[in-house]
Structure formats: structure tokens, C-alpha cells
Design an enzyme around this catalytic site. Structure first.
Site, PDB file in Angstrom:
ATOM      1  N   THR A 209      50.607  37.905  44.732  1.00  0.00           N
ATOM      2  CA  THR A 209      50.484  39.366  44.829  1.00  0.00           C
ATOM      3  C   THR A 209      50.022  39.800  46.226  1.00  0.00           C
ATOM      4  OG1 THR A 209      49.964  39.557  42.500  1.00  0.00           O
ATOM      5  CG2 THR A 209      49.006  41.243  43.906  1.00  0.00           C
ATOM      6  N   ARG A 237      55.354  42.274  29.951  1.00  0.00           N
ATOM      7  CA  ARG A 237      53.950  41.988  30.279  1.00  0.00           C
ATOM      8  C   ARG A 237      53.530  42.786  31.528  1.00  0.00           C
ATOM      9  NH1 ARG A 237      51.122  39.758  34.993  1.00  0.00           N
ATOM     10  NH2 ARG A 237      49.257  38.704  34.272  1.00  0.00           N
TER      11      ARG A 237
HETATM   12  N1  ASP Z   1      47.323  39.489  39.360  1.00  0.00           N
HETATM   13  C1  ASP Z   1      48.741  39.356  39.242  1.00  0.00           C
HETATM   14  C2  ASP Z   1      49.128  39.513  37.814  1.00  0.00           C
HETATM   15  O1  ASP Z   1      48.458  38.985  36.956  1.00  0.00           O
HETATM   16  C3  ASP Z   1      49.266  38.047  39.766  1.00  0.00           C
HETATM   17  C4  ASP Z   1      48.806  37.652  41.146  1.00  0.00           C
HETATM   18  O2  ASP Z   1      47.835  38.187  41.643  1.00  0.00           O
HETATM   19  O3  ASP Z   1      49.444  36.808  41.766  1.00  0.00           O
HETATM   20  O4  ASP Z   1      50.134  40.119  37.546  1.00  0.00           O
END
Ligand code: ASP
Length: 341
Positions: A209, A237
Site C-alpha cells: 500500500t 473485501r
Molecule cells: N492495509 C492494506 C489492506 O489491508 C494492505 C497493505 O497495507 O499492504 O488492504
């Protein structure tokens, strides 16, 4: 003036200068995801590419701040660079759902007004962070999801792309690997915790992310987060990134925060708002508050990290994984970028 008095004044000035030099003031902090990021698994070329993009992203946001634009403009410009680069799990480079689709989430928040905007499960918006901003500024809502959010972005004049635009070989391979590992774990591991059965721990291809917090010349903070979510996630999701208070939060009175990692844990711990609350109600520093909130995530079995910036220009970038792509820029343009612990 007596020599001794003059000497004392010089000494005090030198001390003050030294303290000022030590207390660096940052105007932006960014992350590009946390995970099992180990130097031994990285080629020099790949490492250089990550550093180059993180640097470019910081420069893009800093240019906005220098021009006197708002922290929201800086966050949006910075995240565009990261969304457009396939190295990160946001925009081009977003990970795949179990069904082989790219469903993206993003949020942005204005620390001055506490206005916020978010989109979730979008599939056609080239830069989801801009869609989040459009929701904040051009609708009376905070969050829009799925086809409605895609439609809204189109009507707001944002760039719409064919979902194929988000397809990358690396993320596709990551999905195949995740499907294989998750099904093997589920068969082998009947007695284990749900977390183990899901098999979604400690795989950097699952994370990535991007996020940014900026402080503009008017002293206003803004925070934003954009993501493809987690590899092999189920249809529909939604992670923590677009949930205001969980993965993204911003308040001029406290700090701007953007989280990354195993989203379900960040939602259940309301991580970003907890940091702000610890600062507001317990008078903790941004570093202390961030540590407490992340420790809670870790104790529950979640992994990841976060970035935070307060209105005085102090930053925190804690993580409990092997690495986190991260960087910051000071008020005078000094760039710091790191990947490993
Ligand atoms: N926090 C993000 C999610 O759960 C994933 C990530 O941070 O890579 O969608």
C-alpha cells in the site's frame, strides 16, 4: 559590554542554533508498504528503482508545498506518482483478488476541516486517491463503493481506464503463489489459528500500500492512503486504508496518519484515530502514540507499519515487519528514504 557577557551570549546562541538544527522539521512523510522486505532478496537494480520512485514522489509533493499549494494537493500529487508506478500495490501494480480482479481502496482527509473522502472496491479509476478527494469535495458523502464509486469518478471527470490497465505479471504471479500457499496451509493446518489458515502473514507480495501525510505553509495537515488491498482477498473485501480512523486519519490538532499492513487488525484496533486520541487526550507525542497503537496490532497478531506527521513537523514511521518502504522530506528539502530495519 564586558568580555564575559559577550562570551556568554555567543555560547547561548551556539547552543540554540544546535538545538534548532537537531529538531528537524519535516513537511512530508510517505510509505510504500510494509512486509517481508529483506536486503538479501533485493537486487541492486530493484532497490535503486524503489529509492528512485520514493524520491520522485517526495519531490512531487514538496513542489506543491513550495508553491504554496495545500497539503491536500501535496498528498494527491505524491500518491499519483506511487499509484502510477507498478512497484507499489496501488493503482498500476495493485494486487489481485482471488478471482483475478483488481479492486482498489483509497482515502484522503483534511486536517483543517476534518472533511474526508474514500472509495472502496473500485476497478476502473486510474488514480483512486483523486476519486477519494472528489468524494470529499464534490459529494455530500464520505465513502462510496464499487460500481457507484467508479461511476461517480467518471462523472467527476477523472481518468477512467480499462481494468486491464492494472494487470501486471508480478502481481499475477503473486496471486498464483498465494493461492497455492493458502490452500496448502488450509489442508495441512487444521488445528491452527484462523490467521495461519489464511496464510496471509509475512509475504511481501501481499502488501505494498502507499500513503502520504503533508504539512503545508499555512500549517494544515492532510493524509491519504491508496491500495489494491491484499493479494488473494475475497471478492468485496475492504481493508483499513479507506476506513477513516482505521488506516487513514488527519487532524490539525494532533497528526496525520496513514497505515499499511494486515488491514483487518488495523480496522479492529482503529489504529489511526487511536494515535490521534492518544495525542489529544493523553498529550502523548506522535512517536509515543504511534508506538502504542502499533504494539497493540502486533500483540493481536497483525503486522505492518504506519507513518505519522504532527503539525510541528515531527514524524513517526514505526513498523513491526522486516521492512517498510518509507521516506520523508524536511522543510528545507532534505530527502530521507529507507527500506529495511
Ligand atoms: N492495509 C492494506 C489492506 O489491508 C494492505 C497493505 O497495507 O499492504 O488492504
Amino acid at each position: 559590554m564586558k568580555i564575559s557577557k559577550l562570551f556568554a551570549i555567543i555560547l547561548i546562541s551556539l547552543f540554540t542554533l544546535n538545538v534548532a538544527a537537531q529538531q528537524k522539521k519535516y513537511v512530508m512523510v510517505i510509505h510504500g508498504g510494509a512486509g517481508t522486505i529483506l536486503k538479501k532478496n533485493m537486487t541492486p537494480e530493484k532497490e535503486a528503482a524503489y529509492i528512485a520512485v520514493l524520491t520522485k514522489a517526495l519531490q512531487a509533493g514538496y513542489a506543491q508545498i513550495k508553491k504554496g499549494k495545500t497539503s491536500l494537493d501535496a498528498v494527491e500529487a505524491t500518491i499519483h506518482v506511487l499509484e502510477d508506478d507498478p512497484h507499489f500495490n496501488a493503482g498500476k501494480g495493485a494486487v489481485f483478488t482471488h478471482e483475478g480482479k483488481n479492486e482498489m481502496d483509497a482515502a484522503i482527509m483534511d486536517g483543517k476541516t476534518l472533511m474526508a473522502g474514500a472509495v472502496a472496491g473500485v476497478t476502473t479509476i486510474k488514480n483512486p486517491i483523486s476519486a477519494a478527494r472528489a468524494v470529499m469535495e464534490k459529494s455530500e458523502h464520505v465513502m462510496m463503493v464499487g460500481a457507484g464509486a467508479d461511476q461517480f469518478a467518471k462523472e467527476a471527470g477523472l481518468e477512467i481506464v480499462d481494468p486491464k490497465y492494472f494487470w501486471t505479471q508480478e502481481r499475477w504471479d503473486g496471486l498464483q503463489q498465494a493461492i497455492k500457499e493458502d490452500s496448502t496451509k488450509a489442508v495441512l493446518d487444521h488445528g491452527s489459528k484462523k490467521s495461519d489458515l489464511l496464510g496471509i502473514k509475512n509475504h511481501d507480495y501481499k502488501f505494498g500500500t502507499v500513503g502520504c501525510v503533508a504539512l503545508d505553509q499555512a500549517g494544515n495537515l492532510a493524509a491519504g492512503t491508496s491500495t489494491g488491498g491484499m493479494t488473494n482477498k475475497k471478492y468485496g473485501r475492504v481493508g483499513d486504508a479507506p476506513i477513516i480512523g482505521a488506516g487513514t486519519y488527519c487532524n490539525n490538532e494532533t497528526a496525520g496518519i496513514s497505515c499499511t499492513g494486515w488491514g483487518e487488525f488495523y480496522i479492529r484496533n482503529v489504529v489511526a484515530k487511536t494515535i490521534s486520541d492518544l495525542m489529544e487526550y493523553k498529550s502523548l507525542s506522535v512517536v509515543e502514540a504511534s508506538k502504542i497503537a502499533l504494539d497493540k496490532v502486533g500483540k493481536m497478531g497483525g503486522d505492518g507499519g504506519l507513518i505519522a506527521l504532527d503539525r510541528k513537523g515531527n514524524i513517526a514511521m514505526p513498523f513491526n515487519t522486516e521492512g517498510m518502504y518509507r521516506g520523508a522530506i524536511t522543510v528545507d528539502g532534505k530527502i530521507e528514504v529507507s527500506i529495511y530495519k
